[in-house]
Design an enzyme around this catalytic site. Sequence first.
Site, mmCIF file in Angstrom:
data_model
loop_
_atom_site.group_PDB
_atom_site.id
_atom_site.type_symbol
_atom_site.label_atom_id
_atom_site.label_comp_id
_atom_site.label_asym_id
_atom_site.label_seq_id
_atom_site.Cartn_x
_atom_site.Cartn_y
_atom_site.Cartn_z
ATOM 1 N N GLU A 163 44.482 79.195 103.745
ATOM 2 C CA GLU A 163 44.369 78.996 102.362
ATOM 3 C C GLU A 163 45.373 78.117 102.028
ATOM 4 O O GLU A 163 46.544 78.491 101.819
ATOM 5 C CB GLU A 163 44.482 80.331 101.713
ATOM 6 C CG GLU A 163 44.437 80.139 100.051
ATOM 7 C CD GLU A 163 44.543 81.690 99.450
ATOM 8 O OE1 GLU A 163 43.919 81.975 98.438
ATOM 9 O OE2 GLU A 163 45.658 82.279 99.651
ATOM 10 N N ASP A 186 46.602 83.922 104.359
ATOM 11 C CA ASP A 186 46.881 84.103 102.971
ATOM 12 C C ASP A 186 47.989 83.139 102.492
ATOM 13 O O ASP A 186 49.219 83.148 103.054
ATOM 14 C CB ASP A 186 47.208 85.317 102.190
ATOM 15 C CG ASP A 186 47.338 85.533 100.899
ATOM 16 O OD1 ASP A 186 46.220 85.281 100.065
ATOM 17 O OD2 ASP A 186 48.305 85.980 100.506
#
Length: 701
Positions: A384, A347
């Site tokens: 990401e 993330d």
Amino acid sequence: MSLDPASFATTPGTHLTPGGVHFTVFSRHATALDLCLYDPAQPSQETARARMARGERDLWHVFVPGLKKGALYGYRAHGPWMPKSALRFNPNKLLLDPYARAIVGKAEGRASMLGPQGPCFFPGAHDNGPEALKSAVIDGSYDWGDDRPPHTSWRDTVLYELHVKGFTQTHPEVPAELRGTYAGLAHPAVISYIKDLGITALQLLPVHQHLDDQFLLERGLTNYWGYNTIGFFAPHSEYAATSDPEAQVREFKDMVKALHAAGLEVIMDVVYNHTGEGDERGATISFRGLDDRLYYRHDFNEHGSHYINVTGCGNAVDSASPPALRLILDSLRYWVTEMHVDGFRFDLAVTVARDDKDNFNAHCQFLSAVSQDPVLSQVKLIAEPWDIMRFDSYQVGGFPEPWRELNGKYRDTIRRFWSGEEGSTAEFAKRFCGSQDIYGGAQRPALSSVNFITSHDGFTLLDLVSYASKHNEANAEDNRDGDNHNHSISCGVEGPTSDARVNKLRARLRRSLIGTLVTSIGVPFITAGDERGRTQKGNNNAYCQDNELSWIDWSTCDTEMLNFTRSILALRREHPEFRRTEFFDGQWSPVTGLPDVAWLEGNGSLLCHHEWHDSSRTTFGALISGKPPMVLLFNRGTLATDFILPGTKACTWSLVFDTSTIPSFASDIIPIHGGEVFPVNGHSLVCLRLNSGILGLSAAC
């Protein structure tokens, strides 16, 4: 993994031995550290306290003879209270072990966990030991038997993003006591569904122990997605069917073992960019109390220090700092070697890939360490590739090998094309072909792109074609939260409708979107439930909705969409041209007389460069050389278009699928001759296979 007892003092965490337990924890700036033990039967009761000795490498340690597994503990750190220098020591706060293998308790909503709320910035005087979260001593032994990670190649990988709780919470074949748990996800009925769909890897939304944000609790909501980590080694306890810490760890391992036995990989969505402690006013749970200055990124100036917030969550973990970097790497290796997971999705990975100057750097400490690590460099790594609020936050294409990246440009472009946006055709072709313009220049492989159209963060696939605007009122933020730029359409009616024409169009668009995703070069990523027609009623930010809005509804299913998804994934498995490992080069083969890909005009001729950039273009074809050759015909427009098939009358084609029809996949081989007109309906994608004959194309457009 056993350690030499001599190394206990230099290895963070707990070390269970026949004679007792060794405890080791890092803090450079503390002046003293205490270990506090608590009664497992009554976690609010402190039973003993021991002063720890400072050893080498700023590691504090103590041995407690006779202590057994299951013991609960925490730390109290003594030191200066100097917030302007990023030193926030307060022995009244019981602190979690950053290396805790399991965590007991639920501390959300406790004012005693919070930092100073007023301008004086004095530490709280209340001792929060009784109600604080506790770390648990874990044995960790486990019989893995003949467990073998599937080691699926990137070429064959199909990612399936799901929430451990939400996927099985309403599943009728999972026993009620196992729904929403690791054990529930390992249930044979669940595994059978996933395998039958054609998935190879489950990407689990965060399963590290996390906190619920205070502002959500005040609204009667929770952090459902779990992007608020507080324990990088501990599986989230609420996803376990048992309350026993040791059994929770074992249940997670049982899940991994069962998924591996079915040939499914386990990818963890991990949040190393920030922690659940928030900003200066947030909770003091672990890292802030042990060594705020070295665990978090700070901006120091003449007015003091403040957290660098490139995550939107109040803090950013300083992955360039040796103790924080070691923590991240040790955590990752633990999940691979001890828990047997197969990879990670990071993330806001740009935050983790920032250097000691707080800039994104492809050669930063973290990326360099992973690239040479004999364990981590061999697992699946997905970035990401962005964070927020800085000039260098968007880094699609910026990560080095062996990283793969969630391709946000793919998502946006494919959405724009199928929503009918003018001028999207040329870029659509680039994304369909693996985004060579992004990855090819850096000599990245064609499978660097993780292609996705939806994810947990945003609209579901059904909502993407049912809502022109977000509808996040349930989040109690007056619909201000969530992205406003979704490239979504309502097909004429906002939300659910009984209009058969609208519903037919929405279904066609969803099939065209999934068909594009699965036939593109790259690694396909599917959001759980999209294959069934799941809706969040227009909510594109359901992070706080731990209820029917987010859970998979197993009582309803769009059967045609499910069948189409299964069939298109089976087609991908059967035909290597849809699992290419190299970019198209457009070179003509003297053997086949064809290029690896030829772009076709509706009249069967080759598309010229200037025709790509005609903003009004709605249709084109992609002739993909293979055994056999396949042609894909795209029509983003509203009207049907006649398409002349390549080849002479001696060539025969057969329909593979047409997203405008139900069923979409052809059951009979009906020959269609080259040179004949094939009607391509609006908003549809058609695939045909060459059955016989030799194609001849002119190299001139």
